[in-house]
Write a protein that holds these residues in place. Sequence first.
Motif, short mmCIF file in Angstrom:
data_model
loop_
_atom_site.label_atom_id
_atom_site.label_comp_id
_atom_site.label_asym_id
_atom_site.label_seq_id
_atom_site.Cartn_x
_atom_site.Cartn_y
_atom_site.Cartn_z
N ASP A 1 -10.91 -0.04 -25.42
CA ASP A 1 -10.66 -1.34 -24.60
C ASP A 1 -11.62 -1.00 -23.05
OD1 ASP A 1 -9.25 0.67 -23.04
OD2 ASP A 1 -7.10 -0.38 -23.49
N GLY A 2 -11.91 0.17 -23.18
CA GLY A 2 -13.09 0.64 -21.84
C GLY A 2 -12.10 0.86 -20.57
N ARG A 3 -11.05 1.05 -20.83
CA ARG A 3 -10.17 1.35 -19.39
C ARG A 3 -10.11 2.71 -19.36
NH1 ARG A 3 -4.48 -1.33 -19.46
NH2 ARG A 3 -4.33 -0.30 -17.48
N TRP A 4 -10.36 3.83 -20.39
CA TRP A 4 -9.74 4.98 -19.94
C TRP A 4 -11.16 5.89 -20.52
CZ3 TRP A 4 -5.72 4.38 -17.26
CH2 TRP A 4 -4.81 3.71 -17.77
N ILE A 5 -11.38 7.16 -20.19
CA ILE A 5 -12.20 8.24 -20.49
C ILE A 5 -11.33 9.50 -20.95
CG2 ILE A 5 -14.08 9.69 -20.08
CD1 ILE A 5 -15.22 7.39 -18.10
N ALA A 6 -11.37 9.81 -22.18
CA ALA A 6 -11.01 11.10 -22.61
C ALA A 6 -12.14 12.16 -22.66
CB ALA A 6 -10.25 10.83 -23.68
N SER A 7 -11.54 13.38 -22.23
CA SER A 7 -12.61 14.52 -22.23
C SER A 7 -11.54 15.64 -22.80
CB SER A 7 -13.16 14.76 -20.96
OG SER A 7 -12.10 15.07 -20.11
N CYS A 8 -12.64 16.51 -23.80
CA CYS A 8 -11.89 17.72 -24.30
C CYS A 8 -12.80 19.07 -23.93
CB CYS A 8 -11.77 17.57 -25.72
SG CYS A 8 -13.14 17.47 -26.74
N SER A 9 -12.17 20.12 -23.80
CA SER A 9 -12.76 21.34 -23.38
C SER A 9 -12.30 22.63 -24.34
CB SER A 9 -12.51 21.23 -21.92
OG SER A 9 -12.92 22.75 -21.46
N ALA A 10 -13.42 23.45 -23.81
CA ALA A 10 -12.92 24.87 -24.41
C ALA A 10 -11.81 25.36 -23.95
CB ALA A 10 -14.45 25.60 -24.43
N ASP A 11 -11.14 24.88 -22.64
CA ASP A 11 -10.08 25.46 -22.07
C ASP A 11 -8.85 25.11 -22.64
OD1 ASP A 11 -9.69 22.89 -21.46
OD2 ASP A 11 -10.38 23.09 -19.24
N GLY A 12 -9.06 24.41 -23.93
CA GLY A 12 -7.69 23.96 -24.58
C GLY A 12 -7.07 22.68 -24.23
N THR A 13 -7.47 21.94 -23.29
CA THR A 13 -6.90 20.85 -22.75
C THR A 13 -7.69 19.65 -23.02
OG1 THR A 13 -8.03 20.92 -20.63
CG2 THR A 13 -6.07 22.20 -20.95
N ILE A 14 -7.15 18.44 -22.86
CA ILE A 14 -7.55 17.14 -23.17
C ILE A 14 -7.18 16.51 -21.80
CG2 ILE A 14 -7.83 14.75 -24.08
CD1 ILE A 14 -6.31 17.27 -26.14
N LYS A 15 -8.18 15.67 -21.18
CA LYS A 15 -7.96 15.20 -19.74
C LYS A 15 -8.32 13.60 -20.01
CE LYS A 15 -8.56 18.89 -16.63
NZ LYS A 15 -7.25 19.09 -16.15
N ILE A 16 -7.61 12.67 -19.44
CA ILE A 16 -7.74 11.32 -19.31
C ILE A 16 -7.92 10.75 -17.92
CG2 ILE A 16 -6.59 9.05 -19.81
CD1 ILE A 16 -4.75 10.52 -21.61
N TRP A 17 -8.89 10.13 -17.77
CA TRP A 17 -9.50 9.42 -16.22
C TRP A 17 -9.53 7.99 -16.72
CZ3 TRP A 17 -11.07 13.92 -13.78
CH2 TRP A 17 -11.26 15.14 -14.65
N ASP A 18 -9.25 7.46 -15.33
CA ASP A 18 -9.54 5.90 -15.42
C ASP A 18 -10.90 5.68 -15.24
OD1 ASP A 18 -9.93 3.22 -14.10
OD2 ASP A 18 -7.54 3.53 -13.59
N ALA A 19 -11.63 4.67 -16.31
CA ALA A 19 -12.78 4.60 -16.32
C ALA A 19 -13.29 3.83 -15.25
CB ALA A 19 -13.22 3.88 -17.49
N SER A 20 -12.50 3.07 -14.36
CA SER A 20 -12.88 1.98 -13.20
C SER A 20 -13.32 2.84 -12.17
CB SER A 20 -12.18 0.92 -13.09
OG SER A 20 -10.87 1.36 -12.59
N ASN A 21 -12.61 4.00 -11.69
CA ASN A 21 -12.63 4.37 -10.28
C ASN A 21 -12.64 6.06 -10.40
OD1 ASN A 21 -9.89 5.24 -10.96
ND2 ASN A 21 -9.04 3.30 -9.91
N GLY A 22 -12.77 6.67 -12.09
CA GLY A 22 -12.77 7.92 -11.73
C GLY A 22 -11.35 8.72 -11.54
N LYS A 23 -10.36 8.07 -11.24
CA LYS A 23 -9.12 8.84 -11.31
C LYS A 23 -8.62 9.77 -12.29
CE LYS A 23 -8.36 6.40 -7.40
NZ LYS A 23 -8.77 7.28 -5.78
N HIS A 24 -8.18 10.91 -12.11
CA HIS A 24 -7.64 11.68 -12.91
C HIS A 24 -6.01 11.48 -13.48
CE1 HIS A 24 -5.62 15.62 -14.27
NE2 HIS A 24 -6.14 15.08 -15.29
N MET A 25 -5.74 10.94 -14.50
CA MET A 25 -4.49 10.43 -14.94
C MET A 25 -3.37 11.37 -15.29
SD MET A 25 -5.44 7.29 -13.95
CE MET A 25 -3.51 6.69 -14.41
#
Length: 478
Positions: A134-158
């Motif tokens: 739906d274009g509202r969120w960005i998910a990122s995954c990392s070698a640190d073992g975590t997944i982070k969710i961000w607001d795609a419109s303003n970059g807020k870390h959710m």
Amino acid sequence: MSDFDSADGTPVPTGRRSPKRRRVYDDSEASTPRYSSPDEHGRDRPYRSSKLNNREDSDRRMSHGSDGSADDLDHAYRDRSRSRSSSPDTPRSSHSPLDPPSPPSYKPLKLNYRQKFILRGHRKGVAQVRFSPDGRWIASCSADGTIKIWDASNGKHMRTLEGHLAGVSTIAWSPDSNTIASGSDDKAIRLWHRATGKPYPAPLLGHHNYVYSLAFHPKGNMLVSGSYDEAVFLWDLRARSQMRSLPAHSDPVGGVDFIRDGTLVCSCSTDGLIRVWDTATGQCLRTLVHEDNAPVTMVRFSPNGRYILAFTLDSCIRLWDYVSGTCKKTYQGHVNTKYSLGGTFGVGGTEGFIVSGSEDGDILFWDVQNKKVVQRVSGHEGVVCWVDTCPGGSGVVASGGLDGTVRIWVDVGDEEETIDALKLEDELGTNGYPRAGSVDMDGVQVENGEDGYNNDTPNEDQMSVDDERDTRRELDDR
């Protein structure tokens, strides 16, 4: 209409070939793709990396027994297209045969992407970034073992999703944007509630090595996974069980993807092969391999379902017509000889483009039709592992790299680089990050963190579920 928004239906390869039959085609790049079966190779796995191995060429050119006839498939596809587009009652064109209508003129693609946000929080390199459908969120995954969710419109870390016991190499969104699947070096696949950040009760277990690639079925009821155990698994998400195991390759599987209607699955491996599978039966319908036999690290179906985009460790991106088995176009200009890089299709105005990261820290945009690099942007420090485009035609691009950052890019069109709304030149600090008080396009204030240092991810208490701070930063002497 975009190059990828064709109304043509999805061709479904069928039929069988003799095991000893071999077909060779010539594309515009004078390459020779052919059908082949995998060979045995060694295994070596750095983080998001696939190293070149010494290869045995003796048995690599054997044809795969389940490949369909390219001529028959293409003929059937053309017949089906004609039957849909013509009928006895169709009125003839008013144009004379001597004066045919002129085709629409091709307009060269013009892009002007600029960095909008830098999102921090991961402690190690970012393997993948994915926009939600739906274009509202960005998910990122990392070698640190975590997944982070961000607001795609303003970059807020959710929120941050934690639970894997090792680095996370791959993530995928469900079609309704409410569930995230993640694959890890702990050999497990986990499903997460996007709204709460909580995992589903039981992980999906079955792979015997690192889980490296994931994709949701368009209906959301199935998941396909690729692993370093050389297998491709199909999962029934309602029963939380494995439906089918495909003995796909002889080397680690680097990428998997569903076609837009879910009837086909494609997979690739560092054995140099790309394979197309029937989702319902598990039969291999097509095997593609280029004459250079470069390791293939990622594959993706085009939005219209007619082509497969393949990333290889010879610094090439190839567009395959999997029905005819031919390589149609080759895109070059980036550096990709060691790491598994990911990219995708996008639309600029009415024309299509391909975007990918590079091991030299750049992000490149190619015109799909003429294969030219239309823009190259820089920002990451080191390898850019993954690039994704926002659905819906907004043109927003997200990237993630080994520097641990996620970056959001926007196409500012024909405006000058020094437009006041972005303040791209005036508001960049010496380290390339926005200074305190800089204003982005939406007027969101980028403020300092509590320790007096730049907090490049816009952060408000009511918007963030967990407030992570990097305690290793020193105080600014200014």
